[in-house]
Design a protein around this motif. Structure first.
Motif, PDB file in Angstrom:
ATOM      1  N   GLN B 149       1.054  -1.598   0.037  1.00 53.10           N
ATOM      2  CA  GLN B 149      -0.114   0.221  -0.088  1.00 53.10           C
ATOM      3  C   GLN B 149       0.733   1.135   0.216  1.00 53.10           C
ATOM      4  O   GLN B 149       0.388   2.148  -0.550  1.00 53.10           O
ATOM      5  N   ASP B 153       0.712   4.447  -2.573  1.00 55.64           N
ATOM      6  CA  ASP B 153       0.275   4.394  -1.936  1.00 55.64           C
ATOM      7  C   ASP B 153       1.433   6.088  -3.145  1.00 55.64           C
ATOM      8  O   ASP B 153       1.477   6.894  -3.478  1.00 55.64           O
ATOM      9  N   LYS B 156       1.198   7.390  -6.443  1.00 53.17           N
ATOM     10  CA  LYS B 156       0.198   7.850  -7.058  1.00 53.17           C
ATOM     11  C   LYS B 156       0.452   9.596  -6.415  1.00 53.17           C
ATOM     12  O   LYS B 156      -0.247  10.665  -7.229  1.00 53.17           O
ATOM     13  N   ILE B 157       1.355   9.655  -4.921  1.00 51.35           N
ATOM     14  CA  ILE B 157       1.220  10.650  -4.651  1.00 51.35           C
ATOM     15  C   ILE B 157       2.318  11.634  -5.933  1.00 51.35           C
ATOM     16  O   ILE B 157       1.765  12.960  -6.152  1.00 51.35           O
ATOM     17  N   ARG B 159       2.380  10.517  -8.584  1.00 53.52           N
ATOM     18  CA  ARG B 159       2.271  11.351 -10.002  1.00 53.52           C
ATOM     19  C   ARG B 159       1.227  12.968  -9.704  1.00 53.52           C
ATOM     20  O   ARG B 159       1.330  13.478 -10.911  1.00 53.52           O
ATOM     21  N   GLN B 160       0.408  12.872  -9.470  1.00 53.46           N
ATOM     22  CA  GLN B 160      -0.506  14.309  -9.130  1.00 53.46           C
ATOM     23  C   GLN B 160       0.448  15.466  -8.711  1.00 53.46           C
ATOM     24  O   GLN B 160       0.420  15.691  -9.126  1.00 53.46           O
ATOM     25  N   LEU B 178      -0.747  25.909  -2.159  1.00 49.53           N
ATOM     26  CA  LEU B 178      -1.803  25.601  -1.618  1.00 49.53           C
ATOM     27  C   LEU B 178      -1.940  23.915  -1.494  1.00 49.53           C
ATOM     28  O   LEU B 178      -1.285  22.937  -0.908  1.00 49.53           O
ATOM     29  N   THR B 179      -2.132  24.093  -2.916  1.00 48.78           N
ATOM     30  CA  THR B 179      -2.525  22.320  -3.397  1.00 48.78           C
ATOM     31  C   THR B 179      -1.362  21.482  -3.153  1.00 48.78           C
ATOM     32  O   THR B 179      -0.648  20.074  -2.766  1.00 48.78           O
ATOM     33  N   ASP B 181       1.423  22.371  -1.555  1.00 45.29           N
ATOM     34  CA  ASP B 181       1.770  21.857   0.835  1.00 45.29           C
ATOM     35  C   ASP B 181       0.628  20.611   0.637  1.00 45.29           C
ATOM     36  O   ASP B 181       2.135  20.037   1.301  1.00 45.29           O
ATOM     37  N   VAL B 182      -0.026  20.211   0.073  1.00 48.61           N
ATOM     38  CA  VAL B 182      -0.729  19.285   0.321  1.00 48.61           C
ATOM     39  C   VAL B 182      -0.137  18.017   0.339  1.00 48.61           C
ATOM     40  O   VAL B 182      -0.023  17.057   0.580  1.00 48.61           O
ATOM     41  N   PHE B 183       0.389  18.047  -1.255  1.00 50.33           N
ATOM     42  CA  PHE B 183       1.202  16.864  -1.769  1.00 50.33           C
ATOM     43  C   PHE B 183       2.174  16.876  -1.308  1.00 50.33           C
ATOM     44  O   PHE B 183       2.490  14.924  -1.231  1.00 50.33           O
ATOM     45  N   ALA B 185       3.294  17.545   1.908  1.00 50.16           N
ATOM     46  CA  ALA B 185       3.035  16.966   3.591  1.00 50.16           C
ATOM     47  C   ALA B 185       2.718  15.622   3.242  1.00 50.16           C
ATOM     48  O   ALA B 185       3.242  13.870   3.856  1.00 50.16           O
ATOM     49  N   LYS B 186       1.717  15.178   2.929  1.00 50.24           N
ATOM     50  CA  LYS B 186       0.940  13.613   1.299  1.00 50.24           C
ATOM     51  C   LYS B 186       2.540  12.808   1.450  1.00 50.24           C
ATOM     52  O   LYS B 186       2.667  11.774   1.820  1.00 50.24           O
ATOM     53  N   ARG B 189       5.074  12.359   4.706  1.00 46.53           N
ATOM     54  CA  ARG B 189       5.012  11.563   5.821  1.00 46.53           C
ATOM     55  C   ARG B 189       5.388   9.761   5.039  1.00 46.53           C
ATOM     56  O   ARG B 189       5.952   9.122   5.753  1.00 46.53           O
TER      57      ARG B 189
END
Lengths: 201, 359
Positions: B149, B153, B156-157, B159-160, B178-179, B181-183, B185-186, B189
């Motif tokens: 997983q 993950d 996928k992250i 590629r985005q 901001l987008t 920043d969000v990716f 952060a993902k 992690r």
């Protein structure tokens, strides 16, 4: 030479563009429609036209609606201070079926996915922000899907909303009710452990 | 762990096959191109839901068929397990354990374990960093199926994030920032978690690797494997901040676990550039053997070993060394030529044009 008359090929192509319909299913549906009586086939065509003409987006929450406001937004017994944010109208239906939620909704009409060219500007994000003050919203529940895109969308909204001083929550991930622990997949079980709570009583 | 019997339907060149395996060594012989490797590939598929030769699912289904089935009867700690995987052309694959359909095919992972040895393993040492990352991550999934997983993950992250960087075209609007920043952060992690898992794995492999190398090479050498990503010290979040301008300019994620390498050295010199061909082959074998040993120890039962035509690439000395350094356990070996001296098969399977016959 084309195999089908062009009108039949057009029908197959249009059906093939529907979600979950592959070329073979499109072909099967097309032939089924051609076999129907004219009345039956036109009833389907009319139903589509009518739904398209009458249904629009709720001007407040962007759920599907036949009027200016959808049934939920028009219902003044609903708690206006809590808003549940979902990706699609069908997610709203799923939450509504629980009969656990008495607040209002906000339908984003998608999730952030740069691959598909969907950013915050393509979603109903600004519309959500403009609702906060006038409606006196005190809590926003982020109810997007627990996948990469849904999680990213939730985090994005969280970062926008938190500074506004309201309560922002994310729905929990966990075990299906009535299930057995031994059959739970590791990831879900791991999340459920992470999100454990003190026992009541 | 034992695989007792294997049934194939429309898998690769086999319309149908029913094969019984020996508890020890089963040897698959036959002319090239008749399906020796495919038999091993089918066993590998039951274990990992992927071809160890990197073939896509559709290539595993016999030409003209729309689905293939691989079924195996295994035994684990005295319990019988019937494992089934159905491959559907252009569709969703399905899996069952003991006739119980699994919610997701991925849930089959971990029921059967295999260790694959193939001629192109040499790429582990000679090839690029991607080979060694795949090696580490495959081993992680063998140890803990949940790492699968983490891996998907990450993919996928990334590629985005790449799509977002391309969209930005070098310029940051507040929305894109901001987008991003969000990716980030993902990504941070998932990246930190994967790096920690890889580091833990390398710590476990290292002592085993040295011993395995000495056995295969029949010489003493100091073998080291170091996984030390440049971003590890401060964490991926900080590294992504530092790399952001560069990432935006080049529209790729320039740092992270998808760029890392496992540095291999023999006697202090990089194995990729300084070791002899023979040393590189020994090191590749030792890398495979050490994962096998670590997984055996972790799961309490040795994975089924799949040796795909490995002896053709080895000189007699090294063949002999490999044969004698193979741990006890079930082995399925394919060969186009003669067996190395000292190999005593419990069973010989002859493959001919999509049929299998036992001697």
């Amino acid at each position: 030479m084309a195999i089908y008359a062009s009108s039949v090929q057009d029908l197959i192509d249009e059906l093939g563009r529907l979600p979950g319909v592959g070329p073979k299913s499109a072909q099967r549906i097309a032939f089924h429609l051609l076999k129907l009586s004219r009345d039956d086939a036109l009833r389907l065509a009319r139903a589509i036209t009518e739904a398209k003409d009458r249904v629009a987006w709720c001007s407040r929450c962007f759920n599907i609606s036949e009027g200016e406001l959808c049934g939920i937004c028009a219902d003044d017994r609903r708690d206006a201070t809590v808003v549940c944010v979902v990706e699609e109208p069908r997610d709203l239906v799923a939450v509504e079926k629980t009969q656990e939620f008495r607040g209002r909704y906000h339908v984003l009409q998608g999730a952030i996915s740069p691959i598909e060219g969907v950013g915050p500007d393509q979603l109903r994000v600004k519309e959500l922000l403009t609702r906060i003050e006038p409606e006196g919203i005190a809590e926003v529940i982020l109810c997007t899907n627990p996948n990469i895109e849904g999680e990213a969308t939730a985090m994005y909204l969280g970062r926008l909303l938190k500074p506004l001083g309201l309560r922002v929550t994310r729905i929990a991930s966990g075990l299906p009710v009535g299930g057995d622990l031994e059959y739970a997949d590791e990831l879900t079980l791991g999340r459920a452990l992470e999100g454990r709570r003190d026992i009541e009583g | 762990m034992r695989l007792r019997r294997l049934w194939l339907t429309d898998f690769r060149g086999y319309p149908s096959a029913d094969v019984t395996l020996d508890d020890g060594l089963t040897v698959v012989v036959g002319p090239n191109g008749h399906g020796k490797t495919n038999l091993l590939e089918a066993v590998g598929y039951l274990a990992t839901l992927a071809s160890f030769r990197g073939a896509p699912t559709d290539a595993l289904i016999r030409v003209g068929a729309d689905r293939a089935v691989v079924r195996g009867e295994a035994e684990r700690e005295g319990r019988a397990l019937l494992l089934e995987a159905e491959l559907v052309a252009g569709g969703r694959n399905r899996a069952q354990i003991n006739r119980q359909p699994l919610r997701r095919a991925r849930d089959l992972l971990g029921a059967l374990q295999v260790s694959v040895f193939a001629p192109d393993d040499l790429a582990l040492v000679k090839g690029g960093p991607a080979e060694r990352r795949t090696y580490l991550d495959d081993a992680l999934v063998a140890l803990h199926p949940r790492h699968d997983q983490l891996r998907s993950d990450l993919d996928k992250i990334l590629r985005q994030r790449t799509a977002l960087l391309k969209q930005a075209g070098g310029r940051l609007t507040p929305e894109i920032e901001l987008t991003l920043d969000v990716f980030d952060a993902k990504l941070a992690r998932v990246g930190d978690e994967l790096a920690a898992a890889r580091r833990g794995l390398v710590d476990r492999l290292l002592p085993v690797l040295g011993r395995a190398y000495d056995r295969v090479a029949r010489a003493q050498a100091e073998v080291t494997a170091v996984y030390d990503p440049p971003w590890a010290a401060d964490g991926l979040a900080a590294a992504l901040v530092a790399a952001r301008r560069d990432d935006l300019r080049r529209a790729v994620t320039t740092i992270g676990p998808h760029r890392d390498d496992l540095d291999l050295a023999i006697g202090g010199l990089p194995a990729r550039t300084h070791a002899s061909q023979g040393e590189q082959r020994s090191l590749a074998l030792a890398l495979r053997l050490s994962v096998h040993e670590v997984v055996s120890e972790h799961t309490g039962t040795p994975p089924v070993m799949l040796l795909d035509d490995v002896f053709s690439e080895l000189d007699p000395d090294r063949s002999d060394a490999l044969l004698h350094s193979l741990p006890a356990g079930q082995t399925l070996l394919s060969t186009a030529g003669a067996l190395p001296a000292g190999a005593v098969p419990g069973r010989v399977l002859r493959v001919h044009e999509g049929t299998v016959r036992a001697d």
